[in-house]
Design an enzyme around this catalytic site. Structure first.
Site, PDB file in Angstrom:
ATOM      1  N   ILE A 289       0.839  -1.205   0.000  1.00 43.28           N
ATOM      2  CA  ILE A 289       0.000   0.000   0.000  1.00 43.28           C
ATOM      3  C   ILE A 289       0.873   1.254   0.000  1.00 43.28           C
ATOM      4  O   ILE A 289       0.569   2.239  -0.680  1.00 43.28           O
ATOM      5  CB  ILE A 289      -0.975  -0.024   1.202  1.00 43.28           C
ATOM      6  CG1 ILE A 289      -1.861  -1.284   1.108  1.00 43.28           C
ATOM      7  CG2 ILE A 289      -1.846   1.230   1.230  1.00 43.28           C
ATOM      8  CD1 ILE A 289      -2.698  -1.569   2.336  1.00 43.28           C
TER       9      ILE A 289
ATOM     10  N   ASP B 219      11.918   2.175   5.977  1.00 41.82           N
ATOM     11  CA  ASP B 219      11.451   0.776   5.933  1.00 41.82           C
ATOM     12  C   ASP B 219      12.624  -0.134   6.275  1.00 41.82           C
ATOM     13  O   ASP B 219      13.771   0.174   5.935  1.00 41.82           O
ATOM     14  CB  ASP B 219      10.927   0.463   4.513  1.00 41.82           C
ATOM     15  CG  ASP B 219       9.913  -0.672   4.501  1.00 41.82           C
ATOM     16  OD1 ASP B 219      10.275  -1.776   4.936  1.00 41.82           O
ATOM     17  OD2 ASP B 219       8.774  -0.464   4.049  1.00 41.82           O
TER      18      ASP B 219
ATOM     19  N   SER C 170      11.471  -5.738   5.797  1.00 42.83           N
ATOM     20  CA  SER C 170      11.172  -7.073   6.333  1.00 42.83           C
ATOM     21  C   SER C 170      10.111  -7.763   5.483  1.00 42.83           C
ATOM     22  O   SER C 170      10.043  -8.985   5.444  1.00 42.83           O
ATOM     23  CB  SER C 170      10.714  -6.982   7.790  1.00 42.83           C
ATOM     24  OG  SER C 170       9.569  -6.161   7.911  1.00 42.83           O
ATOM     25  N   ASN C 171       9.277  -6.972   4.794  1.00 37.98           N
ATOM     26  CA  ASN C 171       8.279  -7.594   3.907  1.00 37.98           C
ATOM     27  C   ASN C 171       8.188  -6.815   2.587  1.00 37.98           C
ATOM     28  O   ASN C 171       7.104  -6.653   2.021  1.00 37.98           O
ATOM     29  CB  ASN C 171       6.905  -7.616   4.601  1.00 37.98           C
ATOM     30  CG  ASN C 171       5.941  -8.568   3.921  1.00 37.98           C
ATOM     31  OD1 ASN C 171       6.348  -9.634   3.428  1.00 37.98           O
ATOM     32  ND2 ASN C 171       4.677  -8.208   3.849  1.00 37.98           N
TER      33      ASN C 171
ATOM     34  N   ASP D 275      14.869   0.013  11.239  1.00 33.13           N
ATOM     35  CA  ASP D 275      13.797  -0.646  11.981  1.00 33.13           C
ATOM     36  C   ASP D 275      13.118   0.436  12.821  1.00 33.13           C
ATOM     37  O   ASP D 275      13.748   1.007  13.719  1.00 33.13           O
ATOM     38  CB  ASP D 275      14.364  -1.761  12.873  1.00 33.13           C
ATOM     39  CG  ASP D 275      13.250  -2.533  13.559  1.00 33.13           C
ATOM     40  OD1 ASP D 275      12.138  -1.978  13.726  1.00 33.13           O
ATOM     41  OD2 ASP D 275      13.474  -3.701  13.914  1.00 33.13           O
TER      42      ASP D 275
ATOM     43  N   PHE E 200       2.473   2.962   7.898  1.00 33.11           N
ATOM     44  CA  PHE E 200       2.116   1.671   7.289  1.00 33.11           C
ATOM     45  C   PHE E 200       2.895   0.521   7.932  1.00 33.11           C
ATOM     46  O   PHE E 200       2.617  -0.643   7.627  1.00 33.11           O
ATOM     47  CB  PHE E 200       2.524   1.645   5.801  1.00 33.11           C
ATOM     48  CG  PHE E 200       1.848   2.625   4.905  1.00 33.11           C
ATOM     49  CD1 PHE E 200       0.559   2.407   4.447  1.00 33.11           C
ATOM     50  CD2 PHE E 200       2.518   3.766   4.461  1.00 33.11           C
ATOM     51  CE1 PHE E 200      -0.052   3.305   3.580  1.00 33.11           C
ATOM     52  CE2 PHE E 200       1.915   4.658   3.591  1.00 33.11           C
ATOM     53  CZ  PHE E 200       0.626   4.430   3.156  1.00 33.11           C
TER      54      PHE E 200
ATOM     55  N   LYS F 297       1.412  -8.127   9.205  1.00 36.01           N
ATOM     56  CA  LYS F 297      -0.022  -8.171   8.870  1.00 36.01           C
ATOM     57  C   LYS F 297      -0.588  -9.562   8.572  1.00 36.01           C
ATOM     58  O   LYS F 297      -1.713  -9.663   8.109  1.00 36.01           O
ATOM     59  CB  LYS F 297      -0.271  -7.264   7.675  1.00 36.01           C
ATOM     60  CG  LYS F 297       0.469  -7.693   6.421  1.00 36.01           C
ATOM     61  CD  LYS F 297      -0.089  -7.080   5.148  1.00 36.01           C
ATOM     62  CE  LYS F 297       0.575  -7.661   3.935  1.00 36.01           C
ATOM     63  NZ  LYS F 297       0.063  -7.207   2.676  1.00 36.01           N
TER      64      LYS F 297
ATOM     65  N   SER G  62      -7.648  -1.094  10.109  1.00 33.55           N
ATOM     66  CA  SER G  62      -8.274  -2.165   9.326  1.00 33.55           C
ATOM     67  C   SER G  62      -9.729  -2.331   9.731  1.00 33.55           C
ATOM     68  O   SER G  62     -10.094  -2.090  10.898  1.00 33.55           O
ATOM     69  CB  SER G  62      -7.518  -3.469   9.603  1.00 33.55           C
ATOM     70  OG  SER G  62      -8.260  -4.576   9.151  1.00 33.55           O
TER      71      SER G  62
ATOM     72  N   TYR H 132      -3.179  -9.945  15.483  1.00 40.35           N
ATOM     73  CA  TYR H 132      -3.016  -8.877  14.487  1.00 40.35           C
ATOM     74  C   TYR H 132      -4.128  -7.832  14.658  1.00 40.35           C
ATOM     75  O   TYR H 132      -3.873  -6.630  14.728  1.00 40.35           O
ATOM     76  CB  TYR H 132      -3.046  -9.460  13.064  1.00 40.35           C
ATOM     77  CG  TYR H 132      -3.315  -8.414  11.999  1.00 40.35           C
ATOM     78  CD1 TYR H 132      -2.309  -7.558  11.567  1.00 40.35           C
ATOM     79  CD2 TYR H 132      -4.588  -8.260  11.433  1.00 40.35           C
ATOM     80  CE1 TYR H 132      -2.561  -6.576  10.612  1.00 40.35           C
ATOM     81  CE2 TYR H 132      -4.847  -7.286  10.480  1.00 40.35           C
ATOM     82  CZ  TYR H 132      -3.834  -6.448  10.069  1.00 40.35           C
ATOM     83  OH  TYR H 132      -4.088  -5.484   9.139  1.00 40.35           O
TER      84      TYR H 132
ATOM     85  N   LYS I  66      -4.210  -3.597  15.988  1.00 48.86           N
ATOM     86  CA  LYS I  66      -4.858  -2.438  15.347  1.00 48.86           C
ATOM     87  C   LYS I  66      -5.755  -1.712  16.343  1.00 48.86           C
ATOM     88  O   LYS I  66      -5.777  -0.481  16.395  1.00 48.86           O
ATOM     89  CB  LYS I  66      -5.675  -2.879  14.129  1.00 48.86           C
ATOM     90  CG  LYS I  66      -4.844  -3.428  12.976  1.00 48.86           C
ATOM     91  CD  LYS I  66      -3.979  -2.351  12.348  1.00 48.86           C
ATOM     92  CE  LYS I  66      -3.117  -2.892  11.218  1.00 48.86           C
ATOM     93  NZ  LYS I  66      -2.008  -2.011  10.850  1.00 48.86           N
TER      94      LYS I  66
ATOM     95  N   PHE J 231     -10.594  -1.698   3.953  1.00 51.56           N
ATOM     96  CA  PHE J 231     -11.316  -2.949   3.763  1.00 51.56           C
ATOM     97  C   PHE J 231     -10.371  -3.929   3.040  1.00 51.56           C
ATOM     98  O   PHE J 231      -9.295  -4.190   3.558  1.00 51.56           O
ATOM     99  CB  PHE J 231     -12.695  -2.674   3.154  1.00 51.56           C
ATOM    100  CG  PHE J 231     -13.614  -2.202   4.268  1.00 51.56           C
ATOM    101  CD1 PHE J 231     -13.429  -0.928   4.843  1.00 51.56           C
ATOM    102  CD2 PHE J 231     -14.547  -3.032   4.836  1.00 51.56           C
ATOM    103  CE1 PHE J 231     -14.184  -0.520   5.949  1.00 51.56           C
ATOM    104  CE2 PHE J 231     -15.309  -2.632   5.936  1.00 51.56           C
ATOM    105  CZ  PHE J 231     -15.118  -1.377   6.488  1.00 51.56           C
TER     106      PHE J 231
END
Ligand code: NAD
Ligand code: UD1
Length: 341
Positions: free
Chosen positions: A13, A32, A35-36, A59, A81, A85, A125, A150, A154, A179
């Site tokens: 995103i 960032d 890590s993903n 980190d 962000f 997740k 979320s 998770y 949030k 969503f």
């Protein structure tokens, strides 16, 4: 023009939001730890927009390291962000999720406080509506009971941000409740690149289409829904990214806490997703029906009126666009960002 720090901005995103912010004239800095995600995503953002992005490999839990970003730049707002997740992984490794997701939030807020940055947008979320609330979800509903760590991170992070804003009247907080983001940039140059076996529906469908997975298992067809499969509010990631630009415009001019659902308001079933993907792309997606997945709700979709009323934002892309753009990204990049260009 204002400078926006995207914490976790190299991800799915964040990279799409970078494109829309840069195209709207904002300057973007990305922090960032990859890590993903990977630096290649940022290089592609630069190619798409013809603009450069300053990056920090850091980190965000590490406040001392993060301070350099705040010391060396004059930031107007932060978009947060940076989080882990994967729902299933969060059940197996709850401490990892609580540590990463909450510490990144605290480090960002502490640095913002020290360096006088007063605006933050947070990636929340629809999962915070929990099991109790009826669909369609509206922003004033109470946060519900989550089915996994998770989701709880949030809920907790929303609470932390609300408390921080109560204590500092100048702090402006926007909580964006996403969503189900799917799709990819229309160029096919950036998209979702999950590591390992995808947990989410659309990346799985895309990997079946490209031959990386044999078949899709549809989790349950005995729900109390029109065709028995679960219904979700799928939103094109570019529409979602444009919602962030509107949220930045908003957060810079206001104070206090505002919550916005970012969804289309229209749910589609798993079967409708598969059918549409097959139809618009002319590809068969072999699939079987399996057991329900623990924690899945029959239906989740937004009432998206508030974002239209307050931000002047609504989605523009159709489900066919979402399926077409997902496939365009996947077929051009069968192994995600590992594909040699
Ligand atoms: P993503 O994994 O692609 O992006 C998250 C980014 O954060 C990655 O680049 C990762 O490397 C980075 N990151 C994670 N921990 C970090 C740390 N400690 N320090 C620095 N960087 C770190 O995920 P995404 O799909 O782009 O999601 C972005 C945010 O939106 C996440 O917070 C996620 O929980 C939230 N969200 C996503 C969805 C969805 O379906 N994708 C739905 C609702 C909410
Ligand atoms: C999930 C998370 C949610 C998170 C979101 C984005 C759960 C319970 N919820 O939402 O907290 O914010 O991802 O990361 O995990 N499906 C299949 N086969 C598959 C994969 C999915 O049938 O191989 C179905 C699911 O049962 C669901 C729908 O497709 O009905 C969408 O699933 P998914 O993409 O994982 O999103 P959510 O479950 O809505």
């Amino acid at each position: 023009m204002s400078t926006i720090l995207l914490a976790g901005g190299a991800g799915y995103i964040g990279s799409h939001t970078s494109v829309e912010l840069l195209s709207s004239g904002y300057d973007v800095i990305i922090a960032d730890n990859y890590s993903n995600s990977c630096p290649e995503a940022v290089r592609r953002v630069e190619k798409i927009t013809g603009r450069s992005v300053k990056t920090y490999e850091v980190d965000i839990q590490d406040k001392t390291a993060l301070e350099a970003v705040f010391r060396e730049n004059k930031l107007d707002a932060v978009i947060h962000f940076a989080g882990l997740k994967a729902v299933g992984e969060s059940v197996e490794k709850p401490l990892l999720y609580y540590r990463n997701n909450i510490d990144t939030t605290l480090s960002l807020l502490e640095c913002m406080n020290e360096y006088g940055v007063k605006n933050i947008i947070f990636s929340s979320s629809a999962t915070v509506y929990g099991e109790e609330n009826p669909v369609p979800y509206t922003e004033e509903m109470k946060r519900g009971t989550c089915t996994n760590p998770y989701g709880w991170t949030k809920v907790m992070m929303e609470q932390i941000l609300e408390d921080a804003s109560k204590a500092d009247k100048e702090l402006s907080v926007v909580l964006l409740r996403y969503f189900n983001p799917i799709g990819a940039h229309s160029s096919g140059m950036i998209g979702e690149d999950p590591q390992g076996i995808p947990n989410n529906l659309m990346p799985y469908v895309a990997q079946v289409a490209v031959g990386r997975r044999e078949k899709l298992t549809i989790f349950g067809n005995d729900y109390d829904t029109p065709d028995g499969t679960c219904r979700r509010d799928y939103i094109h990631v570019t529409d979602l990214a444009k919602g962030h630009v509107k949220a930045v415009d908003y957060v810079l001019k206001n104070s206090g806490v505002e919550i916005f659902n970012l969804g289309t308001g229209t749910p589609y079933s798993v079967t409708e997703i598969v059918d549409t993907f097959e139809k618009v792309n002319g590809i068969k997606i072999p699939h079987v029906y399996g057991a329900r997945r623990a924690g899945d709700l029959p239906e989740s979709y937004a009432n998206a009126d508030k974002a239209l009323r307050v931000l002047g934002w609504k989605t523009e892309k159709t489900l066919a666009d979402m399926c077409r753009d997902t496939w365009n990204w996947q077929k051009n990049n069968p192994n995600g960002y590992n594909t040699a260009e």
